[in-house]
Each structure stands twice: as structure tokens, then as C-alpha cells.
Scaffold this motif. Structure first.
Motif, mmCIF file in Angstrom:
data_model
loop_
_atom_site.group_PDB
_atom_site.id
_atom_site.type_symbol
_atom_site.label_atom_id
_atom_site.label_comp_id
_atom_site.label_asym_id
_atom_site.label_seq_id
_atom_site.Cartn_x
_atom_site.Cartn_y
_atom_site.Cartn_z
ATOM 1 N N SER A 133 14.378 -18.515 14.539
ATOM 2 C CA SER A 133 14.009 -20.053 13.821
ATOM 3 C C SER A 133 14.441 -20.930 15.229
ATOM 4 O O SER A 133 13.381 -21.735 15.374
ATOM 5 N N TRP A 169 11.030 -7.344 7.733
ATOM 6 C CA TRP A 169 9.834 -9.201 8.014
ATOM 7 C C TRP A 169 9.905 -9.450 6.877
ATOM 8 O O TRP A 169 9.417 -10.894 7.600
ATOM 9 N N SER A 182 16.600 -13.535 11.860
ATOM 10 C CA SER A 182 16.626 -15.007 11.694
ATOM 11 C C SER A 182 16.964 -16.372 12.213
ATOM 12 O O SER A 182 15.729 -16.781 11.893
ATOM 13 N N HIS A 238 12.205 -12.161 6.788
ATOM 14 C CA HIS A 238 12.355 -13.365 7.996
ATOM 15 C C HIS A 238 10.738 -14.518 7.821
ATOM 16 O O HIS A 238 11.242 -15.778 8.275
#
Length: 328
Positions: free
Chosen positions: A138, A67, A134, A70
Motif C-alpha cells: 500500500s 491475494w 499489505s 491484499h
């Protein structure tokens, strides 16, 4: 090839530049453009199928749990970039005009690329599973965040319409092939492990994306709307923007103690802007506005990021060892 090695010129970069030049003089259009679109779509799907087949499940689980990584990528995409875009708009408006300066801001608001970000991470021997998560997150979040940022930071006329089409496209073209590759990994891996030049396929897909995207802009006549000084000014601004983001993401990942594989994810996923996502968004966000001028900075930045990151990924690849080794 020996001459290119002596001059330290990546053949991959030359292929990208060649695609740009060919598109400028021979842009694909009509039925050929449709065919190229399907070829590119299939190529990307196969690419992600192979990524899924090459990644061990424990690597994917580790990527989902990462996390902190990311968060840095999302912060770079939707906080750092917009702040730099506001500064850039203020500096560029007197020089380039309101429309191009607004377009510079818009390019900083769109989500990260998916396929090219992950491909460069793979080439650079980065953490591919984390890059998949990621970049995909996004792009998915950008469907909602980008219009909100446009409303908050830009003055527009017309309405914004959000559909699930782009979400479905990401799921079908990227995530589904990746999952299928994971499912059939034990059957596919023995085959792919015997293909020594599989990395060439990754790079070929990027070259196709460049040619298709640049052809579309040429076919729309976007280059007739601005002069050479304006284009050069935009190129310079985009180079500075990319250099700042690449440097800051490198510093941030180093400060947080990430290893080299995770640093590649932060750099390549956090520094990209998606032309494929940005252009359709602009068409609905800027109804009645000079869309061609507003997306020109994004088009220029897209080409620059591919060329620069191709060089950077190649540099990391050489430092990591054998160019065509299997990416884990």
C-alpha cells in the motif's frame, strides 16, 4: 495499574495521550528533533528486524499468497477512502471552509501506514506476515497512486515530482531489516523468546512516532491557523470516517470468510493513513497552496487512528490470551 484495569483504560492509550500533551507544550525541535528522528528510525528498523526473526518462513509465504486479503486492503485504502473523502469534502466545505475540506479529501488519498499498522496487527494477534505485505505494498503503490488521485479528484496549482526516495526509505528501513531478521531467525529467536516484555518495545515505538509527528506540527505553528470550532469539527469528521471504515472492513472480511487473524489485517491495514508519507507528498503536491491547512485533517486523523486502534488492538489482545505471548 489496578485502577486503570477497573476503569478499563489502556496504559498504552494513556501513553499516547501523554505524548500528545507533552508535544503540545514541549515540542522537540532543532538538534533534539534530529536526534529523535534517528532514534525513531532505528527503533522502527529494530522492530521490523524482530518481526522478521519471530515469523516462520512458511507464514511469510502464506502472507504473500493471500491475494484476496491484499485486494481488500488496497480497495479500502484507494477506493473506499477516496469515495468517503469526496462525500466528506462536499459536506464539510460550507462548515469548515474550502481549504480544510480539501485537506479532508487529501487525507483519504494517501497510502496506509506501515509500522503502526503492522504493530497493531501484531499486538492484536493478527497475521503479521500478511500485514507486512499489505501495508508495505500500500505504501509503495501510494507513491504513484496518491498523486494520480490528487490530480483526478483535487484542484491544485504547481507540479508534482515523484522520486524514488520514499521507496528507498521503505526498503531500507522496513523491508531490509525484516529480511535480515528472517535470515538470522534461527540465531535470534532463542534470544527473543526469553524476553517476556518484548511487546512493550512495539508500543514504545508507536509512542515515539506520535510524539515526533505531533511535535513537528506544533513547531510549524499549525494550530494558530484555525479556530477551536473548526478543530472540533475536524475531530468529529475524522472520528466518523474512521468508524465507518473500521466497520466496513470488518463486515467485508467477515463476508469473505476470513479468520480472526486475517480480519485484524484488513481492519488495521485498511483503516490507516500515513502521516509520514502524506506530509512530504503534500509539500510537493500543493506548491503555493496553504499546505498547513491541507495537512491538518491528516494530522488529526493520524492521532485519532492511533488512539482508537490502540484501544481496539488491546481489546483483541486480551481476547486472544496472554498479553506478552509470542506473535507468530
Amino acid at each position: 495499574m489496578e485502577l486503570l484495569r477497573r476503569l478499563r483504560i489502556e496504559p498504552f492509550i494513556l501513553a499516547i495521550l501523554a505524548a500528545v500533551v507533552i508535544a503540545a507544550f514541549l515540542p522537540v525541535s532543532g538538534g533534539a528533533a534530529t536526534t529523535l528522528g534517528w532514534v525513531t528510525t532505528i527503533g522502527i528498523a529494530v522492530l521490523f528486524f524482530l518481526y522478521g526473526a519471530r515469523l516462520e518462513p512458511r507464514e511469510l509465504r502464506a502472507g504473500l499468497r493471500h491475494w484476496r486479503l491484499h485486494s481488500i486492503v488496497l480497495g479500502a485504502t484507494f477506493i473506499l477512502f477516496p469515495l468517503l473523502g469526496l462525500l466528506g469534502q462536499w459536506l464539510l466545505a460550507p462548515v469548515l471552509g474550502a481549504s480544510l475540506a480539501a485537506g479532508f479529501l487529501f487525507l483519504t488519498l494517501v497510502p496506509s501506514t506501515v509500522q503502526s499498522s503492522i504493530t497493531f496487527v501484531a499486538i492484536a494477534r493478527g497475521h503479521v506476515s500478511a500485514a507486512v505485505v499489505s501495508a508495505s505494498v500500500s505504501n509503495l503503490l501510494g507513491v504513484f497512486i496518491t498523486p494520480l488521485l490528487v490530480f483526478a479528484l483535487m484542484t491544485t496549482d504547481g507540479s508534482v515530482t515523484i522520486t524514488w526516495g520514499s521507496v528507498g526509505k521503505i526498503a531500507l528501513q522496513l523491508l531490509l531489516p525484516f529480511i535480515v531478521g528472517q535470515i538470522f531467525r534461527d540465531r535470534i529467536l532463542p534470544i527473543t523468546s526469553k524476553i517476556k516484555r518484548l511487546a512493550l518495545f512495539d508500543k514504545a515505538v508507536i509512542v515515539l512516532i506520535v510524539y515526533a509527528a505531533f511535535s513537528e506540527g506544533v513547531a510549524e505553528g499549525i494550530w494558530t491557523m484555525v479556530g477551536v470550532p473548526q478543530v472540533l469539527g475536524l475531530v468529529g469528521a475524522c472520528i466518523v470516517l474512521l468508524a465507518v471504515v473500521l466497520s466496513l472492513t470488518e463486515l467485508a472480511s467477515r463476508a469473505l470468510g476470513f479468520d480472526d487473524r486475517d480480519k485484524r489485517v484488513v481492519q488495521f491495514c485498511g483503516s490507516k493513513k500515513s502521516l509520514a508519507t502524506g506530509l512530504p507528498m503534500a509539500a510537493v503536491l500543493f506548491v503555493g497552496q496553504p499546505v498547513g491547512l491541507l495537512v491538518l485533517p491528516l494530522m488529526i486523523f493520524h492521532q485519532i487512528q492511533l488512539i482508537v486502534c490502540a484501544w481496539l488492538a488491546g481489546r483483541y489482545e486480551r481476547a486472544a490470551g496472554e498479553p506478552d505471548a509470542k506473535v507468530a
